[in-house]
Enzyme design. Structure first.
Site, PDB file in Angstrom:
ATOM      1  N   ARG A  15      -2.349  93.290  36.306  1.00 17.37           N
ATOM      2  CA  ARG A  15      -1.445  93.381  35.162  1.00 17.37           C
ATOM      3  C   ARG A  15      -0.980  94.825  34.991  1.00 17.37           C
ATOM      4  O   ARG A  15      -1.532  95.738  35.583  1.00 17.37           O
ATOM      5  CB  ARG A  15      -2.152  92.910  33.885  1.00 17.37           C
ATOM      6  CG  ARG A  15      -2.421  91.431  33.849  1.00 17.37           C
ATOM      7  CD  ARG A  15      -3.299  91.044  32.682  1.00 17.37           C
ATOM      8  NE  ARG A  15      -4.633  91.592  32.798  1.00 17.37           N
ATOM      9  CZ  ARG A  15      -5.590  91.466  31.881  1.00 17.37           C
ATOM     10  NH1 ARG A  15      -5.345  90.815  30.768  1.00 17.37           N
ATOM     11  NH2 ARG A  15      -6.783  91.981  32.062  1.00 17.37           N
ATOM     12  N   LYS A  75      -6.474  97.877  31.163  1.00 17.59           N
ATOM     13  CA  LYS A  75      -7.935  97.945  31.165  1.00 17.59           C
ATOM     14  C   LYS A  75      -8.423  99.331  30.757  1.00 17.59           C
ATOM     15  O   LYS A  75      -7.659 100.295  30.736  1.00 17.59           O
ATOM     16  CB  LYS A  75      -8.484  97.616  32.561  1.00 17.59           C
ATOM     17  CG  LYS A  75      -8.202  96.206  33.027  1.00 17.59           C
ATOM     18  CD  LYS A  75      -8.731  95.151  32.076  1.00 17.59           C
ATOM     19  CE  LYS A  75     -10.187  94.879  32.253  1.00 17.59           C
ATOM     20  NZ  LYS A  75     -10.625  93.719  31.435  1.00 17.59           N
ATOM     21  N   TYR A  94      -7.055  97.872  26.369  1.00 16.44           N
ATOM     22  CA  TYR A  94      -8.344  97.232  26.078  1.00 16.44           C
ATOM     23  C   TYR A  94      -9.429  98.260  26.347  1.00 16.44           C
ATOM     24  O   TYR A  94      -9.436  98.879  27.423  1.00 16.44           O
ATOM     25  CB  TYR A  94      -8.579  96.022  26.996  1.00 16.44           C
ATOM     26  CG  TYR A  94      -7.791  94.784  26.641  1.00 16.44           C
ATOM     27  CD1 TYR A  94      -7.959  94.156  25.406  1.00 16.44           C
ATOM     28  CD2 TYR A  94      -6.899  94.220  27.545  1.00 16.44           C
ATOM     29  CE1 TYR A  94      -7.246  93.011  25.086  1.00 16.44           C
ATOM     30  CE2 TYR A  94      -6.180  93.067  27.232  1.00 16.44           C
ATOM     31  CZ  TYR A  94      -6.360  92.471  26.003  1.00 16.44           C
ATOM     32  OH  TYR A  94      -5.657  91.338  25.689  1.00 16.44           O
ATOM     33  N   HIS A  96     -13.061  97.795  24.777  1.00 12.83           N
ATOM     34  CA  HIS A  96     -14.381  97.130  24.716  1.00 12.83           C
ATOM     35  C   HIS A  96     -15.517  98.162  24.710  1.00 12.83           C
ATOM     36  O   HIS A  96     -16.456  98.064  25.496  1.00 12.83           O
ATOM     37  CB  HIS A  96     -14.545  96.145  25.886  1.00 12.83           C
ATOM     38  CG  HIS A  96     -13.612  94.968  25.794  1.00 12.83           C
ATOM     39  ND1 HIS A  96     -13.766  93.969  24.853  1.00 12.83           N
ATOM     40  CD2 HIS A  96     -12.495  94.658  26.493  1.00 12.83           C
ATOM     41  CE1 HIS A  96     -12.796  93.089  24.994  1.00 12.83           C
ATOM     42  NE2 HIS A  96     -12.009  93.480  25.970  1.00 12.83           N
ATOM     43  N   GLU A 118      -8.505  95.110  21.631  1.00 14.93           N
ATOM     44  CA  GLU A 118      -9.380  94.041  21.130  1.00 14.93           C
ATOM     45  C   GLU A 118      -9.794  94.245  19.681  1.00 14.93           C
ATOM     46  O   GLU A 118     -10.325  93.328  19.060  1.00 14.93           O
ATOM     47  CB  GLU A 118     -10.615  93.908  22.033  1.00 14.93           C
ATOM     48  CG  GLU A 118     -11.627  95.047  21.947  1.00 14.93           C
ATOM     49  CD  GLU A 118     -11.185  96.339  22.640  1.00 14.93           C
ATOM     50  OE1 GLU A 118     -10.139  96.339  23.302  1.00 14.93           O
ATOM     51  OE2 GLU A 118     -11.900  97.351  22.500  1.00 14.93           O
ATOM     52  N   ASP A 270     -17.849  84.650  29.496  1.00 14.81           N
ATOM     53  CA  ASP A 270     -17.875  86.095  29.202  1.00 14.81           C
ATOM     54  C   ASP A 270     -18.820  86.423  28.048  1.00 14.81           C
ATOM     55  O   ASP A 270     -19.124  87.583  27.806  1.00 14.81           O
ATOM     56  CB  ASP A 270     -16.460  86.637  28.952  1.00 14.81           C
ATOM     57  CG  ASP A 270     -15.752  85.947  27.805  1.00 14.81           C
ATOM     58  OD1 ASP A 270     -16.208  84.871  27.369  1.00 14.81           O
ATOM     59  OD2 ASP A 270     -14.738  86.486  27.333  1.00 14.81           O
TER      60      ASP A 270
HETATM   61  N1  LIG Z   1     -13.115  83.364  30.788  1.00 11.06           N
HETATM   62  C1  LIG Z   1     -12.003  83.960  30.386  1.00 11.06           C
HETATM   63  O1  LIG Z   1     -11.180  84.394  31.185  1.00 11.06           O
HETATM   64  C2  LIG Z   1     -11.719  84.082  28.919  1.00 11.06           C
HETATM   65  C3  LIG Z   1     -10.457  84.476  28.459  1.00 11.06           C
HETATM   66  C4  LIG Z   1     -10.219  84.506  27.084  1.00 11.06           C
HETATM   67  C5  LIG Z   1     -11.252  84.171  26.206  1.00 11.06           C
HETATM   68  N2  LIG Z   1     -12.484  83.828  26.691  1.00 11.06           N
HETATM   69  C6  LIG Z   1     -13.605  83.423  25.828  1.00 11.06           C
HETATM   70  O2  LIG Z   1     -13.384  82.118  25.321  1.00 11.06           O
HETATM   71  C7  LIG Z   1     -14.211  81.944  24.176  1.00 11.06           C
HETATM   72  C8  LIG Z   1     -13.411  81.304  23.049  1.00 11.06           C
HETATM   73  O3  LIG Z   1     -12.432  82.217  22.575  1.00 11.06           O
HETATM   74  P1  LIG Z   1     -11.417  81.856  21.398  1.00 11.06           P
HETATM   75  O4  LIG Z   1     -10.378  82.919  21.401  1.00 11.06           O
HETATM   76  O5  LIG Z   1     -10.990  80.432  21.488  1.00 11.06           O
HETATM   77  O6  LIG Z   1     -12.361  82.024  20.118  1.00 11.06           O
HETATM   78  P2  LIG Z   1     -12.106  81.358  18.677  1.00 11.06           P
HETATM   79  O7  LIG Z   1     -12.945  82.117  17.728  1.00 11.06           O
HETATM   80  O8  LIG Z   1     -10.648  81.209  18.409  1.00 11.06           O
HETATM   81  O9  LIG Z   1     -12.704  79.870  18.834  1.00 11.06           O
HETATM   82  C9  LIG Z   1     -14.064  79.603  19.030  1.00 11.06           C
HETATM   83  C10 LIG Z   1     -14.371  78.255  18.394  1.00 11.06           C
HETATM   84  O10 LIG Z   1     -15.714  77.903  18.723  1.00 11.06           O
HETATM   85  C11 LIG Z   1     -16.178  77.141  17.621  1.00 11.06           C
HETATM   86  N3  LIG Z   1     -17.633  76.968  17.679  1.00 11.06           N
HETATM   87  C12 LIG Z   1     -18.603  77.859  17.386  1.00 11.06           C
HETATM   88  N4  LIG Z   1     -19.810  77.268  17.551  1.00 11.06           N
HETATM   89  C13 LIG Z   1     -19.592  75.993  17.954  1.00 11.06           C
HETATM   90  C14 LIG Z   1     -20.419  74.896  18.269  1.00 11.06           C
HETATM   91  N5  LIG Z   1     -21.743  74.970  18.197  1.00 11.06           N
HETATM   92  N6  LIG Z   1     -19.828  73.743  18.665  1.00 11.06           N
HETATM   93  C15 LIG Z   1     -18.495  73.627  18.736  1.00 11.06           C
HETATM   94  N7  LIG Z   1     -17.641  74.633  18.427  1.00 11.06           N
HETATM   95  C16 LIG Z   1     -18.191  75.795  18.045  1.00 11.06           C
HETATM   96  C17 LIG Z   1     -15.696  77.948  16.417  1.00 11.06           C
HETATM   97  O11 LIG Z   1     -15.750  77.197  15.226  1.00 11.06           O
HETATM   98  C18 LIG Z   1     -14.269  78.267  16.869  1.00 11.06           C
HETATM   99  O12 LIG Z   1     -13.338  77.294  16.428  1.00 11.06           O
HETATM  100  C19 LIG Z   1     -14.754  83.344  23.860  1.00 11.06           C
HETATM  101  O13 LIG Z   1     -16.061  83.453  24.345  1.00 11.06           O
HETATM  102  C20 LIG Z   1     -13.824  84.259  24.600  1.00 11.06           C
HETATM  103  O14 LIG Z   1     -14.436  85.496  24.902  1.00 11.06           O
HETATM  104  C21 LIG Z   1     -12.717  83.792  28.031  1.00 11.06           C
END
Ligand SMILES: NC(=O)c1ccc[n+]([C@@H]2O[C@H](COP(=O)([O-])OP(=O)(O)OC[C@H]3O[C@@H](n4cnc5c(N)ncnc54)[C@H](O)[C@@H]3O)[C@@H](O)[C@H]2O)c1
Length: 377
Positions: A15, A75, A94, A96, A118, A270
């Site tokens: 990016r 980054k 970003y 972090h 972030e 993550d």
């Molecule tokens: N792997 C990747 O490339 C990548 C990229 C972006 C985000 N992420 C990760 O994805 C995850 C979600 O991010 P987001 O932006 O959607 O966060 P968000 O806060 O918008 O949503 C998280 C949801 O999880 C729910 N939750 C919490 N505990 C729960 C449970 N026990 N059962 C069911 N639901 C539950 C919350 O109520 C919330 O609605 C984060 O860990 C973020 O770091 C990963």
């Protein structure tokens, strides 16, 4: 203002911090933009496109850091970049920092004014510069899951959308936040049967309404998760408890009840992942099989789509870049609370509470906060 865009040097990062469209807009506001040669290539932007937009193309990152007032990146900076930084320079990227003591100390030593994407935070607690990457990860997770279900990856050979006379696959999404809602939109759009679980009824209610009831929504608890995933072809993990490790919602025992060749995509990897069997994977080697289930646990899903990701990210970051350039750093900080919350470091001091707390460093008030908003130290 003189603004610099350098090429990302982190391995695999394609990016770039600004598009030619962004350069064009800044130049039309009478700013100067220096872009390192080939900075945009990974995202499909050629040097001549930046040149046409009015950028000054520069051979070496050193010559950019040497001249500009603000550097816009993607980054966090790495070792070779530290000696190039100048005191008082604004770094917008970003960061972090709460997870990186060494970087925090380096940026303090270099007396950088560091704004972390972030930590830019709206009044409602939203994180507008994290959101675009969550949208992309959520949408892409369904495509990744579809791939995992292919026979050649060890999947049970199910096409998500089914075919005439053949029912579609069942997709279960854990978490109805930004990632989960976007996974839901794509899964539904492809024609899969979708179930989504969350602990917050209002999130479920919102999704139920916008999909006109075409999805099944459940309050998340151990028993319901077990029942729902047992019949699933694809389970997508998208939960987040801010500031904490992801809860292990799916145990190995629960996974054993799923059909062989089903797939799981753990986007929460993550934060440690929400499946007991999760371990991080890479785009080069994205999947593995445990208990007969294909796992996809790539920690930087948006990295696979640098062009879309760059547009999505810079659409969100650019209005702040323009404000800083037009008003000047100090005035922009004073006038924009959302942006002000993103400031982590200035003049060798930490002004973001969580970062100071993580490393036992001294915390000083954000110097741009109005007096009434200052937290007692
Ligand atoms: N792997 C990747 O490339 C990548 C990229 C972006 C985000 N992420 C990760 O994805 C995850 C979600 O991010 P987001 O932006 O959607 O966060 P968000 O806060 O918008 O949503 C998280 C949801 O999880 C729910 N939750 C919490 N505990 C729960 C449970 N026990 N059962 C069911 N639901 C539950 C919350 O109520 C919330 O609605 C984060 O860990 C973020 O770091 C990963």
């Amino acid at each position: 203002m003189i603004i610099g865009v350098t090429k990302e040097i982190k391995e695999g990062e394609r990016r770039v911090g600004m598009t030619p469209q962004g350069v064009d807009a800044l130049v039309s506001h009478h700013h100067r933009v220096l872009v390192e040669k080939s900075a945009g290539v990974g995202s499909g932007f050629l040097d001549h496109e930046y040149g046409k937009a009015g950028a000054i193309l520069v051979d070496k990152a050193k010559d950019i850091w040497n001249e500009v007032e603000m550097v816009v990146k993607v980054k966090e900076p790495l070792e070779p970049e530290f000696p190039l930084m100048r005191p008082g320079q604004v770094l917008f990227t970003y960061l972090h920092l709460a997870a990186n003591r060494e970087l925090t100390l380096k940026l303090m030593e270099r007396r950088i004014a560091g704004i972390g994407y972030e930590t830019v935070q709206g009044q409602d607690g939203s994180l507008p510069l994290l959101r675009p990457m969550s949208e992309i990860a959520g949408r892409a997770s369904v495509l990744a899951g579809g791939m995992c279900l292919e026979a050649r990856y060890g999947g049970r050979g199910v096409l998500l959308c089914g075919a005439s006379g053949v029912p579609p696959a069942k997709v279960v999404i854990l978490g109805a936040g930004v990632v989960g809602a976007n996974a839901c939109k794509v899964a539904l759009g492809i024609g899969a049967r979708v179930s989504i679980l969350d602990i917050h009824p209002e999130r479920l209610s919102y999704l139920h309404d916008i999909t006109q009831g075409h999805i099944a929504t459940f309050i998340s608890n151990r028993m319901t998760i077990g029942e729902e995933i047992a019949g699933a072809d694809l389970v997508i993990g998208a939960v987040l408890i801010p500031g904490a490790q992801a809860p292990k919602l799916v145990t190995r025992q629960m996974l054993k009840r799923m059909r062989h060749g089903s797939a799981v995509v753990d986007i929460s990897v993550d934060q440690g992942g929400c499946f007991e069997t999760t371990h991080p994977t890479t785009h080069e080697n994205p999947t593995y099989i445990e208990e007969g289930i294909v796992h996809y646990c790539v920690a930087n899903i948006p990295g696979a789509f640098p062009r879309t990701s760059t547009f999505a990210l810079t659409n969100a970051t650019f209005p702040y870049v323009l404000q800083i350039a037009d008003k000047g750093f100090e005035k922009a900080m004073q006038e924009n609370e959302t942006l002000r919350k993103g400031l982590n470091l200035i003049n060798g001091k930490v002004v973001f509470h969580a970062v100071a707390e993580s490393f036992g460093l001294a915390f000083i008030q954000n110097p741009f906060s109005p007096p009434s908003l200052k937290i007692p130290s």
